[in-house]
Design a protein around this motif. Sequence first.
Motif, short mmCIF file in Angstrom:
data_model
loop_
_atom_site.label_atom_id
_atom_site.label_comp_id
_atom_site.label_asym_id
_atom_site.label_seq_id
_atom_site.Cartn_x
_atom_site.Cartn_y
_atom_site.Cartn_z
N GLU A 117 0.83 -1.21 0.00
CA GLU A 117 0.00 0.00 0.00
C GLU A 117 0.87 1.27 0.00
N THR A 120 2.78 1.59 -3.29
CA THR A 120 1.94 2.12 -4.36
C THR A 120 1.71 3.62 -4.16
N THR A 124 2.82 6.37 -6.95
CA THR A 124 1.77 7.17 -7.59
C THR A 124 1.74 8.60 -7.03
N GLU A 125 2.77 8.98 -6.31
CA GLU A 125 2.96 10.34 -5.78
C GLU A 125 1.95 10.72 -4.70
N GLN A 126 1.24 9.73 -4.15
CA GLN A 126 0.28 10.07 -3.08
C GLN A 126 1.02 10.53 -1.82
N ASP A 128 3.88 12.19 -1.82
CA ASP A 128 4.24 13.59 -2.11
C ASP A 128 3.02 14.50 -1.93
N ALA A 129 1.86 13.99 -2.38
CA ALA A 129 0.64 14.80 -2.27
C ALA A 129 0.33 15.11 -0.80
N LEU A 130 0.55 14.13 0.07
CA LEU A 130 0.32 14.38 1.51
C LEU A 130 1.17 15.55 2.00
N SER A 131 2.45 15.54 1.59
CA SER A 131 3.35 16.62 2.03
C SER A 131 2.85 17.97 1.55
N THR A 132 2.31 18.03 0.32
CA THR A 132 1.85 19.32 -0.19
C THR A 132 0.54 19.75 0.48
N LEU A 133 -0.12 18.82 1.19
CA LEU A 133 -1.37 19.15 1.86
C LEU A 133 -1.14 19.30 3.37
N THR A 135 0.58 17.78 5.54
CA THR A 135 0.51 16.56 6.35
C THR A 135 1.83 15.82 6.25
#
Lengths: 257, 259
Positions: A117, A120, A124-126, A128-133, A135
């Motif tokens: 998990e 993946t 899929t950069e999820q 990285d996305a957390l860091s930009t949000l 978190t």
Amino acid sequence: MNPLAAIGRAFLALLEAMGRLVLFAGVAVSHIVRPPFYPRVLLRQMVDIGYYSLPVVALTTLFSGMVLALQSHTGFARFSAEGAVAGVVSLAITRELAPVLAGLMVAGRVGASMAAELGTMRVTEQIDALSTLSTDPMKYLVAPRILAGFAMLPLLVLVGDIIGIFGGYIVGIYKLDFAPAAYIDQTWQFVEVRDVATGLVKAAVFGFLVSLMGCYHGYRSEGGAQGVGRAATDAVVSSAILILVFNYIITELFFAK
Amino acid sequence: MSGPGEPKIRIRGLHKAFGAKNVLRGVDLDVGAGESVVVIGGSGTGKSVTVKCALGLVEPDSGSILIDGVESVGLKGAAREAVNARMGMLFQGGALFDSLSVWENVAFGLVAAGQKTRGEAKPVALDSLAQVGLGPEVGELMPAELSGGMQKRVALARAIAARPDIIFFDEPTTGLDPIMADVINDLIVECVRELGATALSITHDMASARKIADRIAMLHEGRIVWSGPVSEIDGSGDPHVDQFIHGRATGPIRMAVRR
């Protein structure tokens, strides 16, 4: 190629990997005790690790208890010591088999799934996305999983203890013709709180290790689908090895004379 | 806020190497407040790495990134989170969280930053979804149930939900059919204009670049080799830009291909 240089490089690489793992664990543990906390994520992980692992742990310990009763009876019959079957089953289950088997089963089920998990999410950069949000991924993804593993494996093992001893009881009563009251009485005589407590301590350590290895390998995964597959394999193999190593260390600490 | 005449984002001398590979070799780029700049360039020229450096996802080896005049390179923890809270990012693949529903994805940043509770964030998320043309019923779906175009729209809704000052778009039209790509381009232009945000996009889709850019910068071998208004790109006189916008195999840009 200089073989000494190769050995040296391999040793340095091992030290480097151990250092990375220890730093990862340190950061993860520090996030467990520092706010913000994510109770919904923690609860979901506790259900996933604890509740959904229950069938596999129950089946494993049940059949282990049954086999143990059969085998120990075969062995003890040679010395006319069949009466020790109940004690051997209960001691072996609580001290060793339930924590180790539950740890290995959870490593296969949960450790691999965590690595896949998070792996993946990494590719899929999820993450990285957390860091930009706003978190911290270590706090949101890793800390709840490690805490859930640490907290839930002892509960699983406690259930596994009961089911494993019950497995021995079934074989003892219906196959080996023990009197039910005598079997239960012998079990109570042999098992001490210390035996169960040691098993639970082992379970907490194994739960921590399984979650840590699942998160570590998944979080650092790279290289697409192949990398995710490798992370899942590495998580299971490293968890299994660490469980067996730490099982010896904890046994040595608690029971060595 | 940036002072008069001071760019919203100022990148100077940005260097980044991965092992022996020098990806960024001194990127200099300014993005003015409210401006939409698109960085074009071939694959592997360092476009994504530049944006990831600005977001703090990749630590540059050297160089400076000023956001509103404040250095953002090297920021960690709460300081980085405070800077990122003013930014939105649309990832190439959407990067939606599989385990959360669509509205939870869109509301994630609002709740994480402590701006709103889950209950308060839901109507804001549904508003953001409406802004990108998606109804409230989509909010209850899981990302896996959406088409690629819808996932991109949801990702755009997530990027604008916290009403950021700066929005980054990483290959916003990759993998979409030309019509859906145009829809996404229109939405980007509309959302950026409505928010009054500063936008920095990276793409190799020239149709997209022409539509969303005020200014275009060409990145080649880790450096900006040309920068100018979108209206001047066809007469840039730069051989790299000419080759790239016309998609010619011959020219100063040599792609790493084996025959």
